[in-house]
Design an enzyme around this catalytic site. Sequence first.
Site, PDB file in Angstrom:
ATOM      1  N   ASP A   1       0.995  -1.329   0.082  1.00  9.97           N
ATOM      2  CA  ASP A   1       0.040  -0.061   0.126  1.00  9.97           C
ATOM      3  C   ASP A   1       0.922   1.131  -0.200  1.00  9.97           C
ATOM      4  O   ASP A   1       2.165   1.291   0.248  1.00  9.97           O
ATOM      5  CB  ASP A   1      -0.870  -0.044   1.193  1.00  9.97           C
ATOM      6  CG  ASP A   1      -1.842   1.295   1.291  1.00  9.97           C
ATOM      7  OD1 ASP A   1      -2.246   1.723   0.366  1.00  9.97           O
ATOM      8  OD2 ASP A   1      -1.841   1.863   2.534  1.00  9.97           O
ATOM      9  N   SER A   2       0.195   2.453  -0.129  1.00 11.03           N
ATOM     10  CA  SER A   2       1.151   3.678  -0.089  1.00 11.03           C
ATOM     11  C   SER A   2       1.311   4.003   1.324  1.00 11.03           C
ATOM     12  O   SER A   2       2.357   4.899   1.435  1.00 11.03           O
ATOM     13  CB  SER A   2       0.188   4.923  -0.899  1.00 11.03           C
ATOM     14  OG  SER A   2      -1.141   4.750  -0.228  1.00 11.03           O
TER      15      SER A   2
ATOM     16  N   CYS B   1      -3.783  -1.053  -2.152  1.00 13.28           N
ATOM     17  CA  CYS B   1      -3.938   0.338  -2.395  1.00 13.28           C
ATOM     18  C   CYS B   1      -4.955   0.312  -3.489  1.00 13.28           C
ATOM     19  O   CYS B   1      -4.621  -0.062  -4.493  1.00 13.28           O
ATOM     20  CB  CYS B   1      -2.563   1.194  -2.335  1.00 13.28           C
ATOM     21  SG  CYS B   1      -2.847   2.789  -2.981  1.00 13.28           S
TER      22      CYS B   1
ATOM     23  N   GLU C   1      -6.457   9.399   9.363  1.00 10.02           N
ATOM     24  CA  GLU C   1      -4.754   9.358   9.838  1.00 10.02           C
ATOM     25  C   GLU C   1      -5.033  10.215  11.184  1.00 10.02           C
ATOM     26  O   GLU C   1      -4.311   9.926  12.116  1.00 10.02           O
ATOM     27  CB  GLU C   1      -3.954  10.025   8.728  1.00 10.02           C
ATOM     28  CG  GLU C   1      -3.947   9.136   7.655  1.00 10.02           C
ATOM     29  CD  GLU C   1      -2.537   8.476   7.273  1.00 10.02           C
ATOM     30  OE1 GLU C   1      -1.602   8.986   8.060  1.00 10.02           O
ATOM     31  OE2 GLU C   1      -2.683   7.420   6.624  1.00 10.02           O
TER      32      GLU C   1
ATOM     33  N   CYS D   1     -11.385   2.773  -0.784  1.00 10.71           N
ATOM     34  CA  CYS D   1      -9.892   3.269  -0.473  1.00 10.71           C
ATOM     35  C   CYS D   1      -9.588   2.472   0.994  1.00 10.71           C
ATOM     36  O   CYS D   1     -10.539   2.335   1.641  1.00 10.71           O
ATOM     37  CB  CYS D   1     -10.063   4.644   0.070  1.00 10.71           C
ATOM     38  SG  CYS D   1      -8.766   5.634   0.724  1.00 10.71           S
TER      39      CYS D   1
ATOM     40  N   HIS E   1      -8.525   3.390   3.758  1.00 12.55           N
ATOM     41  CA  HIS E   1      -8.577   4.101   4.758  1.00 12.55           C
ATOM     42  C   HIS E   1     -10.013   4.079   5.301  1.00 12.55           C
ATOM     43  O   HIS E   1     -10.423   4.080   6.384  1.00 12.55           O
ATOM     44  CB  HIS E   1      -8.128   5.471   4.951  1.00 12.55           C
ATOM     45  CG  HIS E   1      -7.026   5.638   4.761  1.00 12.55           C
ATOM     46  ND1 HIS E   1      -5.880   5.060   4.092  1.00 12.55           N
ATOM     47  CD2 HIS E   1      -5.960   6.427   5.793  1.00 12.55           C
ATOM     48  CE1 HIS E   1      -4.711   5.512   4.394  1.00 12.55           C
ATOM     49  NE2 HIS E   1      -4.700   6.194   5.431  1.00 12.55           N
TER      50      HIS E   1
HETATM   51  N1  DGL Z   1      -3.983   3.979   0.033  1.00  6.20           N
HETATM   52  C1  DGL Z   1      -4.564   4.661  -0.611  1.00  6.20           C
HETATM   53  C2  DGL Z   1      -5.964   4.157  -1.261  1.00  6.20           C
HETATM   54  O1  DGL Z   1      -6.620   3.019  -0.965  1.00  6.20           O
HETATM   55  C3  DGL Z   1      -5.117   5.869   0.260  1.00  6.20           C
HETATM   56  C4  DGL Z   1      -4.132   6.772   0.826  1.00  6.20           C
HETATM   57  C5  DGL Z   1      -3.227   7.563  -0.275  1.00  6.20           C
HETATM   58  O2  DGL Z   1      -3.886   8.457  -0.823  1.00  6.20           O
HETATM   59  O3  DGL Z   1      -2.009   7.083  -0.790  1.00  6.20           O
HETATM   60  O4  DGL Z   1      -6.555   4.712  -2.215  1.00  6.20           O
END
Ligand code: DGL
Length: 268
Positions: free
Chosen positions: A13-14, A76, A155, A187, A189
């Site tokens: 993931d990011s 992600c 976050e 997403c 999150h």
């Molecule tokens: N992991 C990203 C997603 O699922 C969210 C966080 C980001 O913008 O990097 O889209």
Amino acid sequence: MHFNPNSPIGVFDSGVGGLTVVRALMERLPFESIQYFGDTARVPYGVKSVETIAHYTTQIAQYLLEREVKLLIIACNTMASVSAQVVRDLSPVPVLDVIEAGALSALAATETRRIGVIGTPTTINSNAYARAIHEVEPDARVVSQACALFVPLVEEGWLDHPVTRLTAQEYLKPVLAEKVDTLVLGCTHYPLLKPLLADVAGPQTTLVDSAEAMAERTAALLTDLDLHTPSRTPADYHFHVTDVPLRFQTIGERFLGRSLNNVHVVKW
Ligand code: DGL
């Protein structure tokens, strides 16, 4: 090609958000070891260009492949929406991504074929969810909404805060006006906002949590490929991050709902 069932699953993931997928995997497949990569130095991806995301995604996939994973999971949504093919082209092991899993779950859940999708600006602009849904069900009505503020709110830990509630009401207004019966949380999150979003969306809307959908798809794929680990000893979890491991640990424990050890800093 033969893959080793004893190898770990690679999840990336990011940043910290993909831990919602790790948590769902830990619950669904408790004996499977996981190597997780979170690009905490370069998060957020949701507002970056397609070229930049593809470049970062390639680096991360290669890093995990060097750790001899038996399967790659793009947790992600943003990376999956614009770079899933890049990963599939370079990977010798099977690749799963959250978009595919979320789209199929939404189609299984909807009765009216009116589906809402929320995600980062990059995910929504890519139209990846709508494409994945229309591939299976061309007549489905897909209503998409970018929710740029949700990632920072999560976050910050504002999971049930008046500011988050107001923001959600504003974002969901045009989606709910289209009378969707299913809403994809597109997403990493957003599963943490599930109680609040369920409240705002109302009982007539089914929420599709892409993390849970991903764990189900993973279990099915391991069965199909005969790749479940035969081991019955506790699974091994490793977390690779590119910056600030302490913050990753604090927020990560909230995402995982348990303590988080074996955090390694990757210096590129
Ligand atoms: N992991 C990203 C997603 O699922 C969210 C966080 C980001 O913008 O990097 O889209």
